[in-house]
Motif scaffolding. Structure first.
Motif, PDB file in Angstrom:
ATOM      1  N   LEU A 149      16.580 -48.772 -11.462  1.00  0.00           N
ATOM      2  CA  LEU A 149      15.851 -47.517 -11.116  1.00  0.00           C
ATOM      3  C   LEU A 149      15.685 -47.183  -9.878  1.00  0.00           C
ATOM      4  CD1 LEU A 149      13.745 -47.682 -14.410  1.00  0.00           C
ATOM      5  CD2 LEU A 149      15.721 -46.422 -13.972  1.00  0.00           C
ATOM      6  N   LEU A 202      18.454 -46.090  -7.897  1.00  0.00           N
ATOM      7  CA  LEU A 202      19.096 -44.568  -8.174  1.00  0.00           C
ATOM      8  C   LEU A 202      18.089 -43.610  -7.416  1.00  0.00           C
ATOM      9  CD1 LEU A 202      19.234 -44.881 -12.184  1.00  0.00           C
ATOM     10  CD2 LEU A 202      21.215 -44.444 -10.498  1.00  0.00           C
ATOM     11  N   VAL A 203      16.894 -44.042  -7.145  1.00  0.00           N
ATOM     12  CA  VAL A 203      15.798 -43.245  -6.331  1.00  0.00           C
ATOM     13  C   VAL A 203      16.424 -43.343  -4.827  1.00  0.00           C
ATOM     14  CG1 VAL A 203      13.407 -42.997  -5.774  1.00  0.00           C
ATOM     15  CG2 VAL A 203      14.031 -43.706  -8.164  1.00  0.00           C
ATOM     16  N   HIS A 231      11.699 -41.523 -17.993  1.00  0.00           N
ATOM     17  CA  HIS A 231      13.140 -41.047 -18.083  1.00  0.00           C
ATOM     18  C   HIS A 231      13.139 -39.664 -17.488  1.00  0.00           C
ATOM     19  CE1 HIS A 231      17.045 -41.176 -19.098  1.00  0.00           C
ATOM     20  NE2 HIS A 231      17.067 -40.030 -19.986  1.00  0.00           N
ATOM     21  N   PHE A 238      12.931 -39.371 -13.576  1.00  0.00           N
ATOM     22  CA  PHE A 238      14.357 -39.484 -12.953  1.00  0.00           C
ATOM     23  C   PHE A 238      15.288 -38.565 -13.139  1.00  0.00           C
ATOM     24  CE2 PHE A 238      12.663 -44.093 -13.100  1.00  0.00           C
ATOM     25  CZ  PHE A 238      12.430 -44.112 -11.738  1.00  0.00           C
ATOM     26  N   THR A 239      15.614 -38.197 -14.386  1.00  0.00           N
ATOM     27  CA  THR A 239      16.631 -37.298 -14.775  1.00  0.00           C
ATOM     28  C   THR A 239      16.299 -35.902 -14.567  1.00  0.00           C
ATOM     29  OG1 THR A 239      15.776 -37.367 -17.081  1.00  0.00           O
ATOM     30  CG2 THR A 239      17.502 -38.913 -16.502  1.00  0.00           C
ATOM     31  N   LEU A 258      13.865 -35.543 -10.483  1.00  0.00           N
ATOM     32  CA  LEU A 258      14.590 -35.910  -9.326  1.00  0.00           C
ATOM     33  C   LEU A 258      16.173 -35.595  -9.563  1.00  0.00           C
ATOM     34  CD1 LEU A 258      13.331 -39.409  -8.694  1.00  0.00           C
ATOM     35  CD2 LEU A 258      12.785 -37.172  -7.417  1.00  0.00           C
ATOM     36  N   LEU A 278      18.589 -37.303 -11.553  1.00  0.00           N
ATOM     37  CA  LEU A 278      19.558 -38.371 -11.398  1.00  0.00           C
ATOM     38  C   LEU A 278      20.335 -38.468 -12.715  1.00  0.00           C
ATOM     39  CD1 LEU A 278      16.972 -41.016  -9.921  1.00  0.00           C
ATOM     40  CD2 LEU A 278      18.886 -39.810  -8.790  1.00  0.00           C
ATOM     41  N   GLN A 290      21.797 -39.154 -16.006  1.00  0.00           N
ATOM     42  CA  GLN A 290      21.275 -39.640 -17.191  1.00  0.00           C
ATOM     43  C   GLN A 290      21.560 -40.551 -17.873  1.00  0.00           C
ATOM     44  OE1 GLN A 290      21.301 -36.028 -19.631  1.00  0.00           O
ATOM     45  NE2 GLN A 290      20.444 -34.641 -18.044  1.00  0.00           N
ATOM     46  N   CYS A 323      20.365 -43.800 -15.838  1.00  0.00           N
ATOM     47  CA  CYS A 323      18.767 -44.016 -15.777  1.00  0.00           C
ATOM     48  C   CYS A 323      18.509 -44.516 -16.982  1.00  0.00           C
ATOM     49  CB  CYS A 323      18.191 -42.495 -15.670  1.00  0.00           C
ATOM     50  SG  CYS A 323      17.889 -42.105 -13.854  1.00  0.00           S
TER      51      CYS A 323
END
Lengths: 348, 314
Positions: A331, A334-335, B83, B86-87, B90, B92, B94, B97
């Motif tokens: 994680l 990814l950031v 989740h 992130f998805t 941001l 990102l 899926q 993540c």
């Protein structure tokens, strides 16, 4: 006000530092858990390091653990480069393990057995990966879900085998009979478990790199992943490239299973892989989909896994910390990757 | 064959289907809300596990099962929010993540469980929910004791299906969810906030996954073990596809799989296991992959599934 602005190009220094930053952030975040467990952060990480990389025997154990993760990391790297979303490395690994165990149990000269085990394992992994690839190119079925679901299918096939026709009659447990002794991968350093498969795994990384960076096929895979429209326009058979990438990816994941059967367990059991297929995704992302980066990242995660047990014994911090570290690292990475595509700017 | 039929037509068998189906129904509805909004949540396996751990721990120490249930829902919602952060926020990818959330949440669940309860030879257990018979209805022969003499959580699951269908198809929020899942660009033009709608759907989905985890530790096993979820999250992923992203069909798929699972358990117990039980457990996955192949031409999946939305990018 701060805002995100799309970058035109990613600076080279970012590519190298991002994984390190992600890992540092992960270790800092996870130190909270160590404190919760009532241990010293430096103590815990220190034991972890010493038990996994502190002496030559520990290093060989870490490398043994890293071998399947290098293979799955490469498998995911290759597939993701083609934007074939292979979440199925776990099942492909299990298929490879089963096929190689089947071949390894047939009496034949050792070197031939090892070669055939590798071929069978790679073929089995590739066959499993072929299913989501064909479903995608022929029927436009989403590869994420189909490759993920196949993991469970392969797992239950394995369970059915080792609880049924394959069950070792001499053992009460659901495990397969062992492979022939002559088929055991040779140990490279006397007194350790460092087997031939580890060397093959480490050598596979530069080979995959060469394939991706220096061959026509590698070029096609990269273009297909980066811009399928352009690839099509340039006369590349995109569907074919995806299928080939899937086959190669599955074969690499299958080899992870071969190494575990031939070099570590010498038989197949239900927990032959503690999620190495999913670790492959973590590794590929941390390695920024660079095959050469896969090796150090896999060794790092293997060290965390090997060291976690010693840390648990010495400090009482549950060994499951290594699982948390894996998830957090993915994680965090990814950031961190956001910064390759965007930069923070002060807006007027 | 008659021996098989004998196993099927029993109150206990019907009740078993309902009990196996309940956590699957919660999880499947949770995943469905998330996917209808365009967000695949592969974190489900880990979210269920962490929520189960939180639910068990909450119930164990508070002595109240409902506090445990609330803890599980809260943790499920929180992990859904993670989740979604992130998805959705941001943007990102899926699937990656989701795997990250599953690895993180399951690792955390095991870690915290070991931290709180240590390593015990007999895992600690709680006194789980008691069945609550519904007056009159529970007197119906066969169906009554099987369906209307169940845990409160079972009734909640049964009610959750029409409620989910109502929310999705009959409320403005449900319309927004379907819009952001089908065509986020159009939804955005129509003044629907894609980010907040998706965020809410994923959080709602996470809390339903939390309920699924709560049921496992408070009604089914009454203890937290390392295999308590054991792939049920992946089953839910399959069932959503098999149920064509519809609440009724998804719940039906959950019930169908529960039937297969219960049958497999019965056949094994009765010593009728000519077919390996794994063949039954494999069924939802195989059937879903086959169904995906057939469905692909009709485009039933939410069109924007797996596609992050960034307003400034066209």
């Amino acid at each position: 006000m701060l805002r995100l602005e799309a970058r035109q190009k990613t600076p080279a220094w970012l590519n190298l530092t991002l994984p390190l930053v992600a890992i540092a952030v992960t270790l800092i975040l996870c130190s909270g858990l160590i404190l919760m467990a009532g241990a010293g952060v430096l103590d815990a990480y220190g034991v972890m390091f010493k038990a996994s990389l502190g002496d030559s025997y520990a290093i060989t154990e870490t490398l043994v653990r890293a071998a399947p993760m290098i293979f799955t990391g490469l498998a995911v790297t290759l597939a993701f480069r083609a934007k074939f979303w292979n979440i199925g490395a776990e099942g492909q690994l299990l298929a490879g393990a089963m096929a190689s165990c089947f071949v390894g149990a047939i009496p034949m000269p050792g070197p031939l057995a090892m070669l055939l085990m590798a071929v069978a394992g790679a073929a089995a992994g590739a066959a499993v990966a072929l299913i989501p690839a064909l479903l995608r190119v022929r029927l436009k079925v989403d590869d994420v879900v189909s490759s993920l679901l196949l993991n469970s299918v392969v797992f239950y096939i394995l369970m059915a085998l080792i609880e049924g026709p394959w069950k070792d009659p001499f053992s009460g447990y659901p495990i397969s009979p062992p492979i022939e002794d002559s088929a055991n991968l040779p140990v490279l350093i006397e007194g350790t478990r460092l087997h031939l498969g580890v060397l093959v795994a480490v050598l596979a990384a530069p080979l995959v790199w060469l394939l991706m960076a220096r061959t026509v096929l590698g070029f096609r895979i990269r273009v297909t992943g980066e811009n399928p429209e352009a690839a099509r326009y340039g006369g590349i058979d995109v569907q074919r490239v995806i299928v080939v990438a899937a086959l190669l990816s599955g074969a690499l994941a299958g080899l992870a299973g071969v190494g575990e059967v031939g070099g570590v367990h010498f038989q197949v059991m239900s927990d032959i892989s503690p999620g190495y297929g999913y670790s492959g995704i973590v590794i590929a992302m941390l390695a920024r989909l660079n095959p050469l980066g896969v090796v150090p990242v896999a060794i790092f995660l293997a060290a965390v896994m090997t060291g976690a047990e010693a840390m648990s014994r010495a400090t009482g911090v549950p060994a499951f910390l290594s699982d948390v570290i894996q998830g957090t690292a993915l994680l965090a990475m990814l950031v961190a990757l956001l910064f390759t595509a965007y930069r923070v700017r002060r807006s007027a | 064959m008659s021996a098989v039929l004998e196993q099927v037509f029993q109150v206990g068998f019907l009740a078993a289907i309902i009990r196996i189906g309940t956590p699957l129904a919660f999880a499947t509805l949770g995943e469905m809300f998330s996917e209808r909004a365009g967000v695949l949540n592969l974190g489900i396996e880990g979210i269920m596990l962490l929520a189960a751990m939180a639910g068990f721990t909450g119930a164990y120490f508070s002595g109240s099962l409902w506090i445990g249930v609330l803890a599980a829902i809260a943790v499920g919602a929180l992990m859904g929010a993670l989740h979604a952060l992130f998805t959705v926020v941001l943007g990102l990818s899926q699937h990656v993540c989701g795997i990250g959330v599953t690895l993180f949440a399951s690792g955390l669940a095991y870690f915290l469980y070991r931290l709180v309860f240590g390593q015990q030879s007999v895992p600690p257990s709680i006194k789980g929910f008691e069945p609550v018979p519904i007056p009159v209805l529970s007197d119906i022969p066969i169906l009554g004791p099987a369906v209307f003499n169940q845990f409160t959580l079972v009734y909640m699951a049964i009610l959750a299906v029409p409620i989910a269908a109502f929310i999705l198809y009959r409320t403005p929020w449900g319309l927004s969810v379907r819009m952001v899942g089908e065509n986020p660009r159009a939804a955005d033009s129509a003044g629907v906030s894609v980010v907040s709608t998706r965020f809410q759907a994923v959080v709602l989905g996470g809390s339903l996954m939390g309920l699924a985890g709560a049921f496992l530790v408070m009604a089914q096993f009454n203890a937290f073990t390392f295999g308590v979820v054991s792939g049920r999250g992946w089953v839910a992923i399959a069932l959503v596809v098999f149920g064509r992203w519809d609440p009724w069909r998804s719940a039906g798929a959950a019930l169908l799989f529960a039937f297969v699972d219960a049958l497999q358990l019965r056949l094994q117990a009765a010593g009728l296991g000519h077919i390996p039980y794994e063949a039954f457990l494999m069924l939802p996955f195989v059937l879903t992959i086959v169904a995906m192949a057939f469905m692909s031409r009709n485009a039933v999946a939410p069109s924007a599934l797996l596609k992050p939305f960034r307003r400034e990018e066209r």
